[in-house]
Design an enzyme around this catalytic site. Sequence first.
Site, PDB file in Angstrom:
ATOM      1  N   VAL A 154     112.378  14.578  24.741  1.00 46.60           N
ATOM      2  CA  VAL A 154     111.704  13.406  24.188  1.00 46.60           C
ATOM      3  C   VAL A 154     112.588  12.817  23.099  1.00 46.60           C
ATOM      4  CG1 VAL A 154     109.689  12.558  22.913  1.00 46.60           C
ATOM      5  CG2 VAL A 154     109.376  14.248  24.729  1.00 46.60           C
TER       6      VAL A 154
ATOM      7  N   GLY B 235     114.508  13.699  18.032  1.00 47.28           N
ATOM      8  CA  GLY B 235     114.303  14.058  19.435  1.00 47.28           C
ATOM      9  C   GLY B 235     113.977  15.534  19.540  1.00 47.28           C
ATOM     10  N   LYS B 236     113.578  15.973  20.693  1.00 40.69           N
ATOM     11  CA  LYS B 236     113.330  17.404  20.911  1.00 40.69           C
ATOM     12  C   LYS B 236     113.342  17.680  22.404  1.00 40.69           C
ATOM     13  CE  LYS B 236     112.342  21.053  18.315  1.00 40.69           C
ATOM     14  NZ  LYS B 236     112.783  21.276  16.920  1.00 40.69           N
ATOM     15  N   GLY B 237     113.678  18.925  22.766  1.00 42.84           N
ATOM     16  CA  GLY B 237     113.670  19.292  24.173  1.00 42.84           C
ATOM     17  C   GLY B 237     113.035  20.654  24.359  1.00 42.84           C
TER      18      GLY B 237
ATOM     19  N   ASP C  19     116.629  25.869  19.003  1.00 40.92           N
ATOM     20  CA  ASP C  19     115.277  26.013  18.463  1.00 40.92           C
ATOM     21  C   ASP C  19     114.772  27.357  18.993  1.00 40.92           C
ATOM     22  OD1 ASP C  19     113.090  24.395  16.937  1.00 40.92           O
ATOM     23  OD2 ASP C  19     112.019  25.188  18.655  1.00 40.92           O
TER      24      ASP C  19
END
Length: 413
Positions: free
Chosen positions: A60, A105-107, A146
């Site tokens: 995202v 953002g992040k995944g 992460d």
Amino acid sequence: MNPKISAYKIIRHNFNTAVKHLGYDEETALLLQTPFREMQVNFPVRLDNGKLKVFTGYRVQHNGARGPFKGGIRFSPIVDLDEVRALAEAMSWKTAIVNVPFGGGKGGVNCDPRQLSQRELQSIARTYASRINQILGAYRDIPAPDMGTNAQVMTWIMDEYSKRNGYTPAVITGKPVELGGSKGREQATGRGVMILTKALAKDYQTDVRDLKVIVQGFGNVGSNAAKLLAQEGAIIVGLSDVEGAIYNDKGLNLNAVLEHVKKTRTVVGFPDAEQVSGEAILEKPCDVLVPAAIEGVLTEENAPRVKAKFIVEGANLPTTPEADAIFEKNGVHLVPDVLANAGGVTVSYFEWVQNLQQLSWDEDEINQRLEKQLLTAYRDITAVMKERNVSMRIAAYILGISRVHRAEELRGV
Ligand code: NAD
């Protein structure tokens, strides 16, 4: 994510409260909270037992007004779009708060790294990277580690991206130092927790050496925070991981715990401590509680029983709005996640700068720059707190959101 608590609901509440203070109209609020792009990919991987399994991955990109999207990739069996969306948005405010030139953002990939072999993990990382390759880039979207991922996973993703686009170390941060990673990156988030715990304690005339600390989560963030706080003289009395927790009011011998974890992969069973449950550890006597595992662990149910005077959020979104209200009423001082765990993205920024310039800074320089950047953000936030008479969390959101809003305005959106 704690299955009972929606990370997205937590961030919506924090955002809405901050936006009310800022007085933005509905359209502005809508624009600021809406993610730029959400990608979902489903991909097959052959497991060691010969069976084919389809995994689901997400990326995202929330807001890119201040720079390329930036945020970690999580490998976890309970990751979903709601969680990744919330974490991506948190990154937009966090990068603005510490004033690094990135967006948010992040995944995530829905898998359980503890159940996977190295070959399976590599296959998942590479296939995921190949599926999201088009939206990544050193000036477009730069992932990082992460929960459930590490420097090795970052290397596979960099390699997969570089195969298609040419050698590009700046496309990802948190790499091994031998491959363009930054010195100090691995400890950076934990170091930030230590720096901010000291800053908060100082504001309340407390010496770090008088602090008894409990850390929930003994992974990258939790273990480094515990080590660095212990180095500063704090007494680590409680530790936990997904298996359970240990507590010793007189202090745990951290080196011995690390040896135990090396052998058994968990803090549980460490001999010189009381064995307690993962939930009970949060309520044991201490001065500082550092949640450094997952979202939604401090709730209206357990918040009244938390004994800590200070909470420093190593994890993202560990506290529900109801728990926040209880902590405020009970005089518990809290450094929110968007500042407390921003040491990671700050040193990720340093890594990116070094990659682009093909330079390598020494560790002292990194640590000094990190401290300066975090303490500047801490001062900026405390100024907003006083000016607007709000909690540190809402002050941090006000600062982050207003900086992103200003960037959007200047760009003419
Ligand atoms: P990690 O995978 O290295 O470690 C996670 C730890 O949490 C492990 O010890 C695991 O056993 C424990 N854990 C998992 N589920 C748990 C549960 N239900 N109860 C108690 N413990 C549990 O992950 P990490 O990189 O240390 O990330 C931890 C938190 O910090 C996450 O919220 C992440 O988003 C946040 N964070 C990480 C970074 C970073 O640089 N790695 C940066 C900013 C924020």
